[in-house]
Design a protein around this motif. Structure first.
Motif, PDB file in Angstrom:
ATOM      1  N   VAL A   6      44.345  48.611  38.360  1.00 17.27           N
ATOM      2  CA  VAL A   6      43.398  49.623  37.870  1.00 17.27           C
ATOM      3  C   VAL A   6      43.833  51.003  38.334  1.00 17.27           C
ATOM      4  O   VAL A   6      43.853  51.954  37.550  1.00 17.27           O
ATOM      5  CB  VAL A   6      41.964  49.298  38.330  1.00 17.27           C
ATOM      6  N   LEU A  44      43.651  49.707  30.264  1.00 19.54           N
ATOM      7  CA  LEU A  44      42.583  48.882  30.827  1.00 19.54           C
ATOM      8  C   LEU A  44      42.180  47.759  29.889  1.00 19.54           C
ATOM      9  O   LEU A  44      41.891  46.643  30.319  1.00 19.54           O
ATOM     10  CB  LEU A  44      41.378  49.752  31.180  1.00 19.54           C
ATOM     11  N   ASN A  48      42.654  43.837  30.741  1.00 14.41           N
ATOM     12  CA  ASN A  48      41.442  43.043  30.801  1.00 14.41           C
ATOM     13  C   ASN A  48      41.455  41.871  29.817  1.00 14.41           C
ATOM     14  O   ASN A  48      40.639  40.971  29.927  1.00 14.41           O
ATOM     15  CB  ASN A  48      40.212  43.925  30.520  1.00 14.41           C
TER      16      ASN A  48
END
Length: 52
Positions: A6, A44, A48
């Motif tokens: 992240v 992201l 994910n």
């Protein structure tokens, strides 16, 4: 998704998706060139996604 991924996706999005394939790197790199926020969002989302 780890905390380091992240942080890396916020600092330099293309480097965070290096192990996800060449297509992902190119897409995130182009989006980062167009604007930093789209690159971060794409990185992201790719990180994910459990299927990749």
């Amino acid at each position: 998704m780890s905390v380091w991924r992240v942080i890396l996706s916020v600092l330099f999005p293309p480097l965070a998706v290096v192990d996800k394939g060449c297509g992902s790197i190119i897409i995130v790199f182009i989006l980062t060139l167009l604007g930093w926020i789209p690159g971060v969002i794409a990185a992201l989302i790719i990180l994910n996604n459990p299927n990749r």
